[in-house]
Design a protein around this motif. Sequence first.
Motif, PDB file in Angstrom:
ATOM      1  N   ALA A 203       2.478   1.588  -3.528  1.00 15.37           N
ATOM      2  CA  ALA A 203       1.510   2.053  -4.528  1.00 15.37           C
ATOM      3  C   ALA A 203       1.181   3.530  -4.329  1.00 15.37           C
ATOM      4  O   ALA A 203       1.048   4.285  -5.297  1.00 15.37           O
ATOM      5  CB  ALA A 203       0.241   1.209  -4.451  1.00 15.37           C
TER       6      ALA A 203
ATOM      7  N   LEU B 191       3.645  -4.943  -9.659  1.00 14.18           N
ATOM      8  CA  LEU B 191       2.683  -3.860  -9.473  1.00 14.18           C
ATOM      9  C   LEU B 191       3.158  -2.586 -10.163  1.00 14.18           C
ATOM     10  O   LEU B 191       2.378  -1.900 -10.847  1.00 14.18           O
ATOM     11  CB  LEU B 191       2.462  -3.606  -7.986  1.00 14.18           C
ATOM     12  CG  LEU B 191       1.574  -2.399  -7.642  1.00 14.18           C
ATOM     13  CD1 LEU B 191       0.169  -2.618  -8.164  1.00 14.18           C
ATOM     14  CD2 LEU B 191       1.568  -2.152  -6.133  1.00 14.18           C
ATOM     15  N   LEU B 192       4.441  -2.251  -9.993  1.00  7.54           N
ATOM     16  CA  LEU B 192       4.979  -1.054 -10.642  1.00  7.54           C
ATOM     17  C   LEU B 192       4.867  -1.161 -12.162  1.00  7.54           C
ATOM     18  O   LEU B 192       4.537  -0.182 -12.840  1.00  7.54           O
ATOM     19  CB  LEU B 192       6.444  -0.852 -10.232  1.00  7.54           C
ATOM     20  CG  LEU B 192       6.689  -0.448  -8.777  1.00  7.54           C
ATOM     21  CD1 LEU B 192       8.180  -0.420  -8.476  1.00  7.54           C
ATOM     22  CD2 LEU B 192       6.070   0.913  -8.476  1.00  7.54           C
TER      23      LEU B 192
ATOM     24  N   VAL C 168      -5.568   0.709  -5.314  1.00  7.03           N
ATOM     25  CA  VAL C 168      -4.720  -0.383  -4.843  1.00  7.03           C
ATOM     26  C   VAL C 168      -4.162  -0.062  -3.458  1.00  7.03           C
ATOM     27  O   VAL C 168      -4.136  -0.922  -2.566  1.00  7.03           O
ATOM     28  CB  VAL C 168      -3.574  -0.652  -5.840  1.00  7.03           C
ATOM     29  CG1 VAL C 168      -2.555  -1.621  -5.246  1.00  7.03           C
ATOM     30  CG2 VAL C 168      -4.123  -1.207  -7.141  1.00  7.03           C
ATOM     31  N   ALA C 169      -3.728   1.188  -3.275  1.00  3.94           N
ATOM     32  CA  ALA C 169      -3.170   1.593  -1.981  1.00  3.94           C
ATOM     33  C   ALA C 169      -4.217   1.491  -0.879  1.00  3.94           C
ATOM     34  O   ALA C 169      -3.928   1.009   0.232  1.00  3.94           O
ATOM     35  CB  ALA C 169      -2.620   3.014  -2.073  1.00  3.94           C
TER      36      ALA C 169
ATOM     37  N   LEU D 290       1.141  -0.520 -13.070  1.00  6.50           N
ATOM     38  CA  LEU D 290       0.748   0.885 -12.915  1.00  6.50           C
ATOM     39  C   LEU D 290       1.421   1.776 -13.964  1.00  6.50           C
ATOM     40  O   LEU D 290       0.807   2.695 -14.497  1.00  6.50           O
ATOM     41  CB  LEU D 290       1.109   1.373 -11.512  1.00  6.50           C
ATOM     42  CG  LEU D 290       0.306   0.794 -10.343  1.00  6.50           C
ATOM     43  CD1 LEU D 290       0.816   1.338  -9.014  1.00  6.50           C
ATOM     44  CD2 LEU D 290      -1.176   1.112 -10.500  1.00  6.50           C
TER      45      LEU D 290
ATOM     46  N   ASN E   2       4.485   5.801  -5.317  1.00  7.87           N
ATOM     47  CA  ASN E   2       4.731   5.814  -6.761  1.00  7.87           C
ATOM     48  C   ASN E   2       3.523   6.336  -7.537  1.00  7.87           C
ATOM     49  O   ASN E   2       3.677   6.904  -8.617  1.00  7.87           O
ATOM     50  CB  ASN E   2       5.098   4.413  -7.240  1.00  7.87           C
ATOM     51  CG  ASN E   2       6.496   3.992  -6.813  1.00  7.87           C
ATOM     52  OD1 ASN E   2       7.479   4.246  -7.488  1.00  7.87           O
ATOM     53  ND2 ASN E   2       6.592   3.346  -5.651  1.00  7.87           N
ATOM     54  N   GLY E   3       2.311   6.141  -6.975  1.00  5.66           N
ATOM     55  CA  GLY E   3       1.132   6.690  -7.619  1.00  5.66           C
ATOM     56  C   GLY E   3       1.086   8.195  -7.543  1.00  5.66           C
ATOM     57  O   GLY E   3       0.747   8.879  -8.522  1.00  5.66           O
TER      58      GLY E   3
ATOM     59  N   SER F  86       0.833  -1.213   0.000  1.00  9.05           N
ATOM     60  CA  SER F  86       0.000   0.000   0.000  1.00  9.05           C
ATOM     61  C   SER F  86       0.859   1.252   0.000  1.00  9.05           C
ATOM     62  O   SER F  86       0.561   2.227  -0.709  1.00  9.05           O
ATOM     63  CB  SER F  86      -0.932  -0.001   1.211  1.00  9.05           C
ATOM     64  OG  SER F  86      -0.215   0.220   2.425  1.00  9.05           O
TER      65      SER F  86
ATOM     66  N   ALA G 158      -3.741   3.546  -8.782  1.00  9.47           N
ATOM     67  CA  ALA G 158      -2.747   3.479  -7.701  1.00  9.47           C
ATOM     68  C   ALA G 158      -3.392   3.755  -6.348  1.00  9.47           C
ATOM     69  O   ALA G 158      -3.097   3.074  -5.355  1.00  9.47           O
ATOM     70  CB  ALA G 158      -1.619   4.469  -7.969  1.00  9.47           C
TER      71      ALA G 158
END
Length: 484
Positions: A14, A79-80, A49-50, A83, A17-18, A11, A46
């Motif tokens: 995400a 995940l990265l 997901v977080a 996204l 980076n989001g 979390s 993002a």
Amino acid sequence: MNRSIVFYLVSRLALINGLALIIPLLAALWWGEAGIVYFVPALAAALVVAAFCRYRGRHHKRHLGPGEGAWYMVAAWFLLGLLGMIPYVMAGTFASPVDAFFESVSAFTTTGTSCLADGGAALPQSLLLWHSLMEWLGGLNFILLLVSVMPQVSGCFGLSLSVHQSVSFSPMVARMQEAARQAGLIYLAITVFSMVLYVLAGLPVGMAINQGLMTMSTSGGDSLFDFSHYDSLGLEAAGAVSMLLASGNFLLYWKSWERRDFKSLFYDAEWRTFLTVVAVTGCFVSFHLWRFGVYDGWDNLRYGFFQVLSFISTSGFSSADYSTWPEFDKYVLFALAFVGGCIGSATGGLKVMRFMVLFKMAAQEMRRTLHPHMVISLKIDSVPVDMKIISRVLSYFFLFMATFFVSMLIISLSGVTPMQAMGMAIGCLSTVGSTMDLFSVSDVSVLPAWTKLYCSFLMILGRVEIFSFLVVIQTAFGYLRRRW
């Protein structure tokens, strides 16, 4: 295995980076581009997901075990990649989502290869900025994982750090966050310093920012910026200094800054060995180029040293067309991609410290053959290296080389030549995409979709350093066995 701590860490990853998507979003709005179409869906994904992972991890413990750490590292890179591909998909940049995923994974793992034939020249400026940010964030994420989670999983990081440099690695989340904060601040400071160097060398501020982000993350390769187009000694010097700094141990930098003792940098055996390898190999390649009359006079030193530093740092920048070099010099550059920089840096490869252990161990075994009863202790910086660590280094070396050869065979099924398959395999494993250029792999987009997916997996495997993926497989099989 406690999954709550994995969800909690994912979390945070995400979310951080989001939120970085806000930068290219604002830039796109300022430049009059369709930033809302490109970046808002990725930002929303993002945040969702977080929020979901934060809820699932709300009762997490404050201790991270090897199993949880392995799952987190593997999940983090996938995940990265997912996204990062969303802006490309929304912009219609690629005909296939597989290409968008490959581009995203290549950027976040700082490999530097691209499915774009023109290197991205036709992309909107905001997407180019996002690409540079992904590369920089990928280097930062790797550094943060390297000094916090990876020591708990693979155990082959920090061979002598814990004793010699007073750096301790703890499974407690709070202490992991402190180590990550220190390494992150150094990463940010050297990035800014690199940007300043490029500005002083004559680059416009916008290009200097992009180039500083790419250089510090060691993600050159098929970027729009090519040193050979500028033919500027000043720019090449700025790039060389930046690549050199990016290849060093960031925790070593932190300790030197904390103690205000920068001379201690040169007391570190790994850093001295790295500089020696660069100097000796650079002289050797430069002499060979001069011997075959490739360049005139001092240009042999200029281009020889730059390419050597580029490949050993796994940056992949080029200041000359090395595809026309003698085969011997190309193979030297290819071999340097296996080495990489120092442990504690954002570079790929096996790392200099592991090679030091391997060579010292080989030398001691030769002495033991002559003197069977001799008691020998392997030391780095006068600190004994535990046999458990030596065993892990041997295991990792075997796994790395086995993965390389198996991957070479798998990639060759796509129709490329054996040498091209070798260049692609080590390029993905060591995150130095320019090894593909050595053997004329100029257009990745024409490869089959399964090859691009496998190369994406290989890039992630190189970043989690194989051990983590094996731990994930082991825990997954254990879970299935218990359930069924």
